[in-house]
Design a protein around this motif. Structure first.
Motif, PDB file in Angstrom:
ATOM      1  N   ALA A 204       0.862  -1.112  -0.041  1.00 46.84           N
ATOM      2  CA  ALA A 204       0.102  -0.106  -0.005  1.00 46.84           C
ATOM      3  C   ALA A 204       0.960   1.257   0.129  1.00 46.84           C
ATOM      4  O   ALA A 204       2.014   1.213  -0.017  1.00 46.84           O
ATOM      5  N   THR A 205       0.217   2.402   0.010  1.00 47.93           N
ATOM      6  CA  THR A 205       1.068   3.435  -0.005  1.00 47.93           C
ATOM      7  C   THR A 205       0.453   4.682   1.068  1.00 47.93           C
ATOM      8  O   THR A 205      -0.963   5.009   1.186  1.00 47.93           O
ATOM      9  N   VAL A 206       1.301   5.118   2.084  1.00 48.40           N
ATOM     10  CA  VAL A 206       0.870   6.048   3.290  1.00 48.40           C
ATOM     11  C   VAL A 206       1.269   7.342   2.660  1.00 48.40           C
ATOM     12  O   VAL A 206       2.231   7.718   2.161  1.00 48.40           O
TER      13      VAL A 206
ATOM     14  N   LYS B  61       4.608  -2.353   3.344  1.00 41.92           N
ATOM     15  CA  LYS B  61       4.113  -3.597   3.416  1.00 41.92           C
ATOM     16  C   LYS B  61       3.216  -3.947   4.535  1.00 41.92           C
ATOM     17  O   LYS B  61       3.751  -3.653   5.628  1.00 41.92           O
ATOM     18  N   LEU B  62       2.025  -4.180   4.244  1.00 42.00           N
ATOM     19  CA  LEU B  62       1.089  -4.277   5.662  1.00 42.00           C
ATOM     20  C   LEU B  62       0.593  -5.862   5.820  1.00 42.00           C
ATOM     21  O   LEU B  62      -0.019  -6.440   4.825  1.00 42.00           O
TER      22      LEU B  62
ATOM     23  N   ASN C 227      -2.264  11.611   6.468  1.00 38.66           N
ATOM     24  CA  ASN C 227      -3.233  12.228   5.255  1.00 38.66           C
ATOM     25  C   ASN C 227      -3.978  11.204   4.419  1.00 38.66           C
ATOM     26  O   ASN C 227      -5.008  11.575   3.926  1.00 38.66           O
ATOM     27  N   GLY C 228      -3.332   9.818   4.184  1.00 35.78           N
ATOM     28  CA  GLY C 228      -4.249   9.214   3.581  1.00 35.78           C
ATOM     29  C   GLY C 228      -3.576   7.720   3.461  1.00 35.78           C
ATOM     30  O   GLY C 228      -2.319   7.754   3.742  1.00 35.78           O
ATOM     31  N   ILE C 229      -4.171   6.515   3.078  1.00 36.00           N
ATOM     32  CA  ILE C 229      -3.727   5.465   2.807  1.00 36.00           C
ATOM     33  C   ILE C 229      -4.298   4.988   1.411  1.00 36.00           C
ATOM     34  O   ILE C 229      -5.644   5.099   1.553  1.00 36.00           O
ATOM     35  N   ARG C 230      -3.393   4.502   0.676  1.00 36.40           N
ATOM     36  CA  ARG C 230      -3.959   3.973  -0.762  1.00 36.40           C
ATOM     37  C   ARG C 230      -3.696   2.498  -1.050  1.00 36.40           C
ATOM     38  O   ARG C 230      -2.383   2.057  -0.910  1.00 36.40           O
TER      39      ARG C 230
END
Length: 443
Positions: A191-193, A204-205, A252-255
């Protein structure tokens, strides 16, 4: 607002101590087994039969082997072929003693495994029923995800265990298929933080359906994962090896794939609370139920894919504990109510704590109901500044007697919205006291 007072951090990880031939199976001609679940604080509670006993487990994709605990709430559970082991999990404490058990019969409808291994924790302190408000006897995950293609529909609150040999994937233009990596019996996605300075940080989550929280991130400055300036210290939950503390904030966000969630709630656990992980490797944190429930999804471990589709929860606001109160059940208490008519009978409902009613002389009803207490209070929170204390027994919120409500409903009353004035009637040392406070933003 956080809908569960005592955050159920069931990031319960343990090391596999055996390898044996086992597996869940459906009858050869059956395509799938559908299972209804109860969603409590973003956690999926599923019915399961173990050696003939009907139990309730959390479906936890972050756990490698089933763990049975809270045996006090079950009259008897047969446990086969036991030996003593040591389990180390999240929390700042020491490893705990447990039993390893082999050759157990697990059944979820017609999905059966007659040779299932599990751990059995005898420590009475490992009990999440008090914070969820419903009986929970254990957790399981990997074995189901390994043996089936698992479809989770958070909207309809059901799980479908698909027979891998008969599964047919249906194309869906609104869904997206992402790579899923399975390592050491756990699954991960990339993902992207979006950080405070709007920088894109690849992460990597761990995909963890057994966490009620939204996003956990490790403090990794070398990767750009800094703790945001606006944060507060908080109790994040309890693992097998003790309490977990850290900083709570938001990013700010998680993609995830092409799906983006803005202003996502995030927690940064202290390293000493998750010390058993030793080396994080390329992992940066975990995705929990408050994010996962925004999607309907299909896990396919065999092909290494995760199919995601937005559902009606996608745009729901993230929930914070505005009041700063943590609650839990603390045994039972009697209440007396005046009634119009009765016939002197005793009634009892199953499936919850208490709910025994005794009707006396056509005038009074004595009910044995859960006692709900303040288990902890965040320093500097509205509840703390108003004078509430740990151990206070909650009697009413905004004029509503709380014995008629589930613990999650009470927490919702306490954390309704910013600016809301909350009145809490409590009992302390046999005295009834009324406290008032106004809910404030945490950031």
């Amino acid at each position: 607002m956080k809908l569960l007072a005592f955050f159920l951090a069931i990031f319960l990880s343990c090391f596999p101590l055996w390898i044996s031939a086992q597996g869940f199976k459906l009858p050869s001609e059956q395509k799938l087994q559908k299972i209804k679940f109860e969603l409590v604080n973003n956690l999926m509670l599923i019915p399961i039969e173990i050696n003939g006993s009907d139990l309730t487990f959390v479906l936890d994709s972050g756990v490698s082997k089933p763990i049975l605990f809270n045996l006090a709430e079950q009259d008897s559970v047969q446990i086969n072929n036991v030996s003593e082991v040591t389990i180390l999990g999240l929390g700042g404490g020491e490893p705990i003693k447990a039993l390893s058990s082999t050759g157990n019969a697990f059944k979820l409808g017609k999905a059966k495994n007659y040779n299932q291994d599990m751990y059995v924790v005898l420590d009475k302190g490992i009990n999440f029923s008090t914070s969820l408000g419903v009986p929970v006897h254990g957790i399981m995950g990997y074995d189901l995800f390994r043996d089936f293609i698992v479809e989770i529909n958070y909207s309809a609150k059901n799980i479908k265990l698909h027979n891998p040999n008969l599964y047919e994937d249906k194309p869906d233009k609104k869904a997206q298929i992402l790579p899923l990596t399975v390592e050491s019996r756990k699954s991960y996605v990339k993902a992207t933080v979006l950080s405070e300075d709007s920088a894109d940080i690849p992460v990597k989550l761990l995909v963890d359906t057994g966490s009620s929280d939204a996003l956990w991130l490790f403090h990794q400055p070398e990767k750009g994962l800094e703790i945001p300036h606006k944060n507060y210290e908080d109790y994040l939950g309890r693992g097998l090896s003790g309490d977990i503390f850290g900083k709570r904030s938001k990013v700010n966000g998680i993609r995830i794939g092409d799906f983006e969630l803005k202003d996502a709630k995030a927690a940064f656990p202290y390293r000493e609370s998750i010390g058993f992980l030793q080396n994080y490797g390329d992992r940066s944190g975990s995705l929990g139920g408050e994010i996962l429930r925004r999607f309907n999804m299909v896990f396919d471990y065999s092909r290494g894919t995760l199919k995601l589709k937005k559902n009606g929860n996608f745009k729901a606001p993230f929930q914070y504990n505005l009041a700063g109160i943590e609650l839990q059940h603390n045994g039972l208490r009697y209440i007396a109510e005046r009634i119009a008519n009765s016939n002197g009978i005793v009634q009892q409902k199953k499936g919850s704590f208490g709910n025994v009613q005794i009707l006396l002389e056509n005038k009074t009803r004595l009910s044995l109901v859960p006692e709900i207490v303040v288990s902890s209070i965040r320093s500097g929170s509205p509840a703390a500044e108003a004078g509430l204390k740990e151990g206070d027994v909650i009697l009413a919120v905004n004029g509503k007697r709380i014995h008629k409500y589930k613990i999650q409903e009470i927490l919702k009353m306490l954390n309704e919205k910013e600016g809301k004035r909350i009145r809490v009637l409590i009992e302390r040392y046999n005295r009834d006291l009324l406290f008032t406070f106004v809910l404030k933003k945490v950031f």
